[in-house]
Write a protein that holds these residues in place. Sequence first.
Motif, mmCIF file in Angstrom:
data_model
loop_
_atom_site.group_PDB
_atom_site.id
_atom_site.type_symbol
_atom_site.label_atom_id
_atom_site.label_comp_id
_atom_site.label_asym_id
_atom_site.label_seq_id
_atom_site.Cartn_x
_atom_site.Cartn_y
_atom_site.Cartn_z
ATOM 1 N N GLU A 1 0.820 -1.219 0.000
ATOM 2 C CA GLU A 1 0.000 0.000 0.000
ATOM 3 C C GLU A 1 0.850 1.264 0.000
ATOM 4 O O GLU A 1 0.604 2.196 -0.766
ATOM 5 C CB GLU A 1 -0.941 0.002 1.219
ATOM 6 N N VAL A 2 1.855 1.306 0.892
ATOM 7 C CA VAL A 2 2.654 2.540 0.990
ATOM 8 C C VAL A 2 3.534 2.729 -0.247
ATOM 9 O O VAL A 2 3.712 3.851 -0.721
ATOM 10 C CB VAL A 2 3.467 2.567 2.306
ATOM 11 N N ARG A 3 4.038 1.626 -0.779
ATOM 12 C CA ARG A 3 4.841 1.760 -2.008
ATOM 13 C C ARG A 3 3.983 2.274 -3.150
ATOM 14 O O ARG A 3 4.427 3.074 -3.971
ATOM 15 C CB ARG A 3 5.467 0.405 -2.379
ATOM 16 N N LYS A 4 2.716 1.837 -3.189
ATOM 17 C CA LYS A 4 1.794 2.318 -4.213
ATOM 18 C C LYS A 4 1.621 3.830 -4.072
ATOM 19 O O LYS A 4 1.696 4.576 -5.038
ATOM 20 C CB LYS A 4 0.430 1.621 -4.018
ATOM 21 N N LEU A 5 1.394 4.259 -2.817
ATOM 22 C CA LEU A 5 1.189 5.689 -2.542
ATOM 23 C C LEU A 5 2.373 6.533 -3.016
ATOM 24 O O LEU A 5 2.197 7.536 -3.698
ATOM 25 C CB LEU A 5 1.054 5.919 -1.030
ATOM 26 N N ARG A 6 3.587 6.115 -2.643
ATOM 27 C CA ARG A 6 4.734 6.971 -2.987
ATOM 28 C C ARG A 6 5.088 6.891 -4.474
ATOM 29 O O ARG A 6 5.641 7.834 -5.025
ATOM 30 C CB ARG A 6 5.937 6.667 -2.081
ATOM 31 N N ASN A 7 4.745 5.758 -5.107
ATOM 32 C CA ASN A 7 5.005 5.664 -6.545
ATOM 33 C C ASN A 7 4.015 6.486 -7.360
ATOM 34 O O ASN A 7 4.240 6.747 -8.532
ATOM 35 C CB ASN A 7 5.017 4.203 -7.006
ATOM 36 N N ARG A 8 2.902 6.890 -6.713
ATOM 37 C CA ARG A 8 1.909 7.721 -7.405
ATOM 38 C C ARG A 8 2.249 9.215 -7.319
ATOM 39 O O ARG A 8 1.611 10.029 -7.961
ATOM 40 C CB ARG A 8 0.527 7.510 -6.768
ATOM 41 N N LEU A 9 3.222 9.580 -6.483
ATOM 42 C CA LEU A 9 3.581 11.003 -6.340
ATOM 43 C C LEU A 9 4.149 11.486 -7.681
ATOM 44 O O LEU A 9 5.033 10.837 -8.245
ATOM 45 C CB LEU A 9 4.608 11.176 -5.224
ATOM 46 N N ASP A 10 3.615 12.620 -8.177
ATOM 47 C CA ASP A 10 4.070 13.035 -9.508
ATOM 48 C C ASP A 10 5.383 13.819 -9.441
ATOM 49 O O ASP A 10 5.884 14.148 -8.373
ATOM 50 C CB ASP A 10 2.969 13.799 -10.258
ATOM 51 N N GLU A 11 5.905 14.097 -10.627
ATOM 52 C CA GLU A 11 7.218 14.734 -10.766
ATOM 53 C C GLU A 11 7.283 16.059 -9.999
ATOM 54 O O GLU A 11 8.262 16.334 -9.294
ATOM 55 C CB GLU A 11 7.466 14.954 -12.277
#
Length: 211
Positions: A21-31
């Motif tokens: 879940e947390v990896r998903k969240l941080r991988n969704r942070l945009d440029e």
Amino acid sequence: MKKNSCYKSNKAHIRKEIRVEVRKLRNRLDEKFQTQAESDLSMNFTQHVKLPKNAAVGVYLPNDGEVRTNLLIQQLWKENHLVYLPVIHPFSGTHLLFQKYEKNSTMKENRYAILEPKLNCSEICPISQLDILLMPLVAFDDSGNRLGMGGGYYDRTLATYYEKSWSTPKLIGLAHDCQKVGELPIEAWDVPLPAILTPTKFYQWPSTHKD
Ligand SMILES: Nc1ncnc2c1ncn2[C@@H]1O[C@H](COP(=O)(O)OP(=O)(O)OP(=O)(O)O)[C@@H](O)[C@H]1O
Ligand SMILES: [Mg+2]
């Protein structure tokens, strides 16, 4: 016995779910967000972390949506501090060594496709001689517990540190604010962090910091 093993596997399952879940969240942070976070982290570091002259600082290169450390590394170089990056131990394959990182260091990909300096034993710094170790993490909680990517590399490398209460390095986890969770299910081998820096906050837990 049966109850224990059931609890154990449930704990492992929860840890796995939190990672996902947390990896998903941080991988969704945009440029744009990542760039701002990198700059804020750097400023927050300057504000809260006081380094001795020519400090030896262990840090990591960002991967998997982790908060970026590139600007912070530039800043450390500019201030004449020495920067060290983790290198997976070539023989054990289970522990980390910390090797000097300079602008012209020869880099190679490790087994996770993360860049690390090409091994040069003369540039390895014993962990106890690092002043500060800035550690990556997947999730952290209200008590400074840390969940990593699941390899156990930092836990194994720091196990002796934790047992012997060395005064250095000071451990500081780096994370995005969204990586904070309520309470992590911890294991006996997890090394807790005395401090965590995010782009907006500096958490400290004096009781876990073994001075
Ligand atoms: N001190 C240790 N000695 C032996 N094995 C260890 C030690 N610490 C961790 N391990 C092993 O590593 C595995 C992964 O540990 P854990 O799930 O805590 O990883 P992590 O903290 O997420 O990863 P990392 O430390 O790389 O950030 C565990 O299954 C455990 O058996
Ligand atoms: Mg752990």
